[in-house]
Motif scaffolding. Structure first.
Motif, PDB file in Angstrom:
ATOM      1  N   ASP A  75       3.518  -3.358  31.303  1.00 21.35           N
ATOM      2  CA  ASP A  75       4.561  -2.660  30.761  1.00 21.35           C
ATOM      3  C   ASP A  75       3.992  -1.161  30.555  1.00 21.35           C
ATOM      4  N   ASP A  78       3.315   0.910  33.446  1.00 17.76           N
ATOM      5  CA  ASP A  78       4.641   1.028  34.138  1.00 17.76           C
ATOM      6  C   ASP A  78       5.329   2.345  33.355  1.00 17.76           C
ATOM      7  N   ALA A  79       5.420   2.285  32.218  1.00 19.41           N
ATOM      8  CA  ALA A  79       6.123   3.171  31.113  1.00 19.41           C
ATOM      9  C   ALA A  79       5.340   4.514  31.516  1.00 19.41           C
ATOM     10  N   ALA A  80       4.015   4.671  31.329  1.00 16.28           N
ATOM     11  CA  ALA A  80       3.261   5.790  31.246  1.00 16.28           C
ATOM     12  C   ALA A  80       3.305   6.422  32.776  1.00 16.28           C
TER      13      ALA A  80
ATOM     14  N   LYS B 123       8.798  -0.726  37.694  1.00 12.71           N
ATOM     15  CA  LYS B 123      10.023   0.083  37.516  1.00 12.71           C
ATOM     16  C   LYS B 123      10.346   0.948  38.952  1.00 12.71           C
ATOM     17  N   ALA B 151       9.576  -3.038  30.826  1.00 15.13           N
ATOM     18  CA  ALA B 151       9.358  -1.822  31.392  1.00 15.13           C
ATOM     19  C   ALA B 151      10.096  -1.519  32.740  1.00 15.13           C
ATOM     20  N   LEU B 212       1.277  16.695  30.468  1.00 13.03           N
ATOM     21  CA  LEU B 212       1.062  15.190  29.625  1.00 13.03           C
ATOM     22  C   LEU B 212       2.241  14.423  30.118  1.00 13.03           C
ATOM     23  N   SER B 214       2.407  11.251  28.604  1.00  9.56           N
ATOM     24  CA  SER B 214       2.774  10.288  27.418  1.00  9.56           C
ATOM     25  C   SER B 214       2.326  10.668  26.129  1.00  9.56           C
ATOM     26  N   LEU B 216       0.179   9.136  23.276  1.00  5.23           N
ATOM     27  CA  LEU B 216      -0.504   8.076  22.969  1.00  5.23           C
ATOM     28  C   LEU B 216      -1.340   8.256  21.772  1.00  5.23           C
ATOM     29  N   ASP B 220      -2.818  14.011  21.723  1.00 10.12           N
ATOM     30  CA  ASP B 220      -1.556  14.212  22.239  1.00 10.12           C
ATOM     31  C   ASP B 220      -0.521  14.793  21.431  1.00 10.12           C
ATOM     32  N   GLY B 239       6.859   9.727  29.842  1.00 12.61           N
ATOM     33  CA  GLY B 239       6.221   8.441  29.820  1.00 12.61           C
ATOM     34  C   GLY B 239       6.150   7.598  28.530  1.00 12.61           C
ATOM     35  N   MET B 240       4.829   7.014  28.232  1.00 16.00           N
ATOM     36  CA  MET B 240       4.611   5.939  27.188  1.00 16.00           C
ATOM     37  C   MET B 240       4.485   6.705  25.855  1.00 16.00           C
ATOM     38  N   SER B 242       2.904   5.672  22.078  1.00 16.48           N
ATOM     39  CA  SER B 242       2.551   4.652  21.317  1.00 16.48           C
ATOM     40  C   SER B 242       2.877   4.935  19.701  1.00 16.48           C
ATOM     41  N   LEU B 271       8.373  -0.651  23.576  1.00 22.09           N
ATOM     42  CA  LEU B 271       6.936  -0.866  24.116  1.00 22.09           C
ATOM     43  C   LEU B 271       5.779  -0.011  23.129  1.00 22.09           C
TER      44      LEU B 271
END
Lengths: 599, 355
Positions: A75, A78-80, B123, B151, B212, B214, B216, B220, B239-240, B242, B271
């Motif tokens: 996940d 995927d999200a990244a 996705k 996701a 960039l 994400s 994280l 960043d 993106g993601m 954290s 997430l």
């Protein structure tokens, strides 16, 4: 095109597998990078996102909560946005395609995956699925032998003994032989009226119990017809299942083939066990019939199941077994017991079996058939086996009655010479056992190795013939305890491999103690144990003590003495009656079934 | 296939079912919805983001099909799953999307039967399959989750969460966790449109981009925060994220007021860490005038609860249950969205999904 691959050991400790894979990928010119183990997820994702890798290989042992952790890892990627550019691959012993899909990976490689498959996947080449066929050729282990005798005195004695019994049997026949001929006519007849006429002749020389079973469906106790529904279910089992990846037992080509018994009484259960054993790497099976089949004149017809030990060797049953097993799997049918030896060989040949089990001496001394009857029937049966190009294997199980090894081996050699003279291909099957004579006389007091080695070496010094220790190996060294039984089998298998024999027969770990049909897990116990033994031994050897050579000399000398005695008799049956090949003191008695039935 | 046009505004609904853990009732919920939708004559499509591998025949080691699919249902699943289906189907399309169980195929059910649904597991591939399914003029597409995976479901219209004792036997924990998930989904959809999905953007008078995707870690966070000036109104992270990165970011922009942090969807926030931590961050961020918004906002439509859990005793798993009434009441009281126990009485879950 060379690929960029990131190797991620997610496991805190176990990263050996991924290092091996990385090494192979490097050898193929791909550009790999290995992260240190146990990094935080964010760090891995960041690395993966920056590197623009074609593949990300992940290794992780599975344990409590790890599935959720791996799913979450996917996940994150995927999200990244990493999954739009990189394919994520999981490797580990318990990984299956289903598990890889469940965890969200693009691909999974498990215990049965090969390095070639991994490389092919990375390079985008077609991968042959490992979950379909057994991918093996049917083995023939008689062709490479010349059957030349190295010991000329023994050759001469065997030749005389064989000539005398063949000459004695000439012109003689039995109901068993006539039934074999009638059975062949029935199988090949396309005219129902004609078939009926032949059946009448067949019934006239068969036991009334067999006739009632075949004609009126009044079966012998414990026997019933397999229903159409059961056959349909078997068909579904065989056609609608997706087979698991096959295993290989032998570590290298010189290791012996592995055989198991099928004889639960139910041909369907035999087939299910057979199919499972095939996937575990078993090379062949011996069909074991009910002991009562030996005592009746005539054989039962049709798809039949038997609520007791031994699967009925009807044409339909043998045919069903043959068709259901993989074409590469060898099938041998026990024929040498009793009054239906020629007919069983005929059915085996017509139904497509690969081998038959015949021993004129053991069949008379340990299995209850009159020596004269079995000599006449057996000679016909060996000839028939030769005509059907079926090698015949000669079990030395008389040793289990208490007969000394040299007498048993002398009996095997008589069968070998008969085979040579009757244009068949015999296979020697000395026992690897802790037999009663050995227990009493102490040949295995110090170890189980020397005497077994001596038997093989003695036979090899006498004749160039295939050797297949059975039946099964480790007989009387097994206990009721599964681990011990598996171990005992594996040690004997390793010894057999060290001696470079052609094949071995292994029992299940519950063979002697199942108190009913043996279970599949116990079958697999010994297959796994032997597989590991072969891997452990590889191309190394056992080192017997000097005693093995002394035993070898003793066995050859005593075989010669036994054969001299046998040769003094008028013919082989007379020699058996007189106890040359095993007597009351040894625990062997000439059989009585079929006495006085020679025509 | 003719669309039944039973929906009020004639638009397709895409419904995802997500579990907080295994055995929380995803398949039960999905089966219920499929049967209800079938009985009400909606045209249905079904796919899934993985493979629910729980049911394996221990003798044959084969997967046992689990979902009963009715006539005319359109399903997207992998080739290997079609080998073990008991349904009769017509192959409509074999896609070039590959899963560990073979290529994803689109089939139409001719005669009802059981099927394992293992579709695209990421996705962008799920988006491609949904696009293909749309060709078949469907009223509803159901997407089965897999394990705790979430996701790929960022682009669905509505999400149903399943939770239960299999996640945790502490009912108060389950209620609190669902409340936290509720809070994550409650955050608003951003009003900014047309954002570039491939890099982080700082929205001031003009839009500035950072190479960039994400957010994280501390590096960043600092990089993004440095680009912020007095005119900055919002940041977009496609993106993601954290929690570590978010917390550092919050510290780095502490002197700025009324900023908006736009994430891809509530799924991104889910997430970032455990729901409790993510919810706590939202509260802290809000208190510091940092508003969390989403580019895409699937609606949290309902929660289903399952009192079952596998209890291990002497290395064997036995069936066990927590108090179903207490579980229901506690989760219902914690949430603003409807809560159901699918196995208890009539449930208007489908209506919630289509309205």
């Amino acid at each position: 095109m060379k690929k960029r691959i990131l190797c991620v050991p997610l496991d805190p400790v176990h990263d050996v597998g991924i290092k091996i894979i990385r090494n192979e990928l490097d050898k193929h010119g791909h550009k790999t990078e290995l992260l240190s183990p146990d990094l935080p997820m964010e760090e891995i994702v960041k690395h993966a996102a920056f590197g623009k890798y074609d593949f990300i290989f992940v290794s992780r042992t599975l344990g409590y909560g790890v599935a959720e952790l791996l799913a979450r890892f996917n996940d994150y990627l995927d999200a990244a946005g990493v999954r739009e550019t990189s394919r994520i691959v999981i490797g580990g012993k318990p990984i299956t395609p289903e598990l890889a899909a469940e965890l969200g990976f693009d691909k999974g490689f498990g215990a049965n995956s090969t390095m070639d498959e991994i490389i092919a996947y990375v390079e985008g080449k077609a991968i042959e699925s490992t979950t379909v066929g057994l991918k093996r050729e049917k083995k023939n282990f008689t062709d490479k032998y010349s059957y030349k005798f190295h010991n000329k005195e023994i050759e001469s004695l065997l030749s005389d003994i064989s000539d005398k019994v063949i000459s004695w049997a000439k012109g003689k026949t039995s109901d068993g032989i006539q039934r074999a001929e009638l059975r062949k006519e029935i199988i090949h007849s396309k005219n129902e009226q004609e078939k009926e006429k032949i059946y009448k002749k067949y019934n006239a020389i068969s036991d009334p119990s067999i006739v009632d079973s075949n004609q009126k469906r009044q079966y012998i106790k414990g026997v019933r017809k397999v229903t159409d529904e059961e056959l349909e279910q078997l068909n579904l089992f065989l056609t609608q299942n997706h087979p698991v990846a096959p295993q290989k037992i032998q570590h290298h080509d010189k290791h012996p083939l592995l055989f198991k018994f099928l004889g639960s009484g139910c041909p369907l259960l035999d087939i299910i066990h057979g199919k499972i054993c095939e996937r575990w790497g078993i090379d062949g099976f011996l069909v074991i019939n009910p002991s009562w089949e030996a005592r009746y004149e005539g054989l039962l017809d049709g798809y039949l199941t038997h609520e007791n030990d031994g699967t009925i060797t009807s044409f339909s049953n043998i045919n069903l077994l043959r068709k259901s097993l993989d074409p590469s799997t060898l099938l041998t049918v026990r024929a040498h017991r009793g009054l239906n030896t020629p007919e069983t060989v005929m059915l085996a040949g017509e139904a497509g079996a690969d081998m038959v089990k015949i021993n004129l001496v053991y069949g008379s001394l340990g299995a209850g058939t009159d020596p004269e009857r079995l000599a006449v029937d057996g000679i016909y049966a060996i000839k028939l086996a030769g005509e059907h190009k079926m090698p015949f294997d000669i079990p030395g199980n008389d040793e289990l009655s208490g007969v000394p090894a040299w007498k048993t081996l002398a009996g095997l050699l008589i069968n070998v010479m008969l085979g040579i003279k009757l244009s068949a291909q015999p296979i020697l099957k000395p026992l690897f056992c802790y037999g009663p004579h050995i227990v009493i006389n102490g040949q295995m007091k110090n170890n189980y190795i020397d005497y077994n080695v001596a038997k093989i070496n003695a036979l090899r010094q006498i004749v160039d013939s295939p050797i297949w220790p059975g039946e099964p190996i480790a007989f009387m060294t097994q206990t009721e305890e599964r681990v011990q039984a598996a171990n005992a089998n594996s040690y004997h298998a390793a010894l057999a491999a060290s001696l470079a024999v052609d094949a071995i027969t292994v029992a299940s770990t519950d063979e002697a103690y199942s108190r009913g049909p043996i279970c599949i897990t116990s079958r697999i116990d010994t297959i796994r144990a032997v597989t590991d033994a072969f891997r452990f031994l590889g191309n190394a050897d056992f080192a017997p003590t000097q005693q093995a050579e002394l035993f070898t000399e003793e066995i050859i000398t005593k075989i010669t003495e036994v054969l001299r005695e046998v040769n003094k008799a008028e013919n082989l049956p007379q020699a058996i009656y007189s106890g040359c090949l095993g007597n009351k003191d040894d625990g062997a008695y000439p059989g009585k079934f079929g006495k006085g039935t020679i025509k | 296939m003719i669309k039944n046009n039973l929906l009020a505004n004639d638009s397709l609904r895409i419904i995802g079912i997500v579990g907080t853990a295994k055995n929380t009732g995803k398949t039960t919920t999905l089966s219920f919805l499929i049967q209800d939708a079938f009985s009400k004559r909606y045209s249905i499509g079904v796919t899934g983001i993985g493979y629910d591998g729980e049911e394996i025949d221990t003798i044959t080691m084969l997967p046992k099909p689990r979902l009963l699919l009715e006539k005319n249902t359109i399903a997207a699943t992998s080739e290997d799953c079609l080998k073990v289906t008991t349904a009769d189907y017509k192959l409509l399309e074999t896609t070039n999307i590959v899963t560990p169980l073979g290529k994803v195929c689109i089939v139409k059910i001719i005669e009802p039967g059981l099927m394992v649904i293992a579709g695209p597991n990421k996705k962008f591939e799920l988006a491609r399959v949904i696009k293909k399914l749309k060709k078949y003029d469907l009223d509803i597409i159901f997407i089965d989750g897999s394990l705790n995976r979430i996701a790929p479901l960022a682009r669905v219209d509505k999400i149903i969460f399943t939770t239960g004792a299999s996640r945790n036997t502490d009912i108060d924990f389950l209620a609190k966790e669902m409340k936290e998930i509720g809070l994550i989904f409650q955050q608003e959809k951003t009003k900014f449109n047309g954002l570039d999905q491939n890099r982080i953007q700082i929205i001031s008078e003009q839009i500035r981009e950072i190479d960039l995707v994400s957010l994280l870690d501390e590096d960043d966070a600092n990089l993004v925060a440095q680009k912020c000036d007095n005119n900055t109104r919002a940041f977009f992270v496609p993106g993601m994220v954290s929690l570590k990165g978010l917390k550092k970011f919050l510290v780095a922009i502490k002197n700025k007021s009324s900023l908006e942090l736009i994430l891809d969807s509530p799924i991104t926030m889910m997430l970032s860490g455990e729901p409790s931590e993510a919810a706590a961050f939202i509260k802290t961020a809000t208190a510091h005038n940092l508003k969390i918004t989403y580019c895409y906002k699937p609606e949290l439509t309902a929660v289903t609860i399952n009192p079952f859990y596998p209890l291990e005793r002497n290395f064997h798993f036995n069936t066990a249950y927590v108090d179903k009434e207490f579980l229901f009441i506690q989760v219902r009281n914690a949430l603003a969205v409807p809560v159901f126990n699918i196995k208890e009485g009539s449930v208007n879950l489908l209506e919630l999904c289509i309205n």
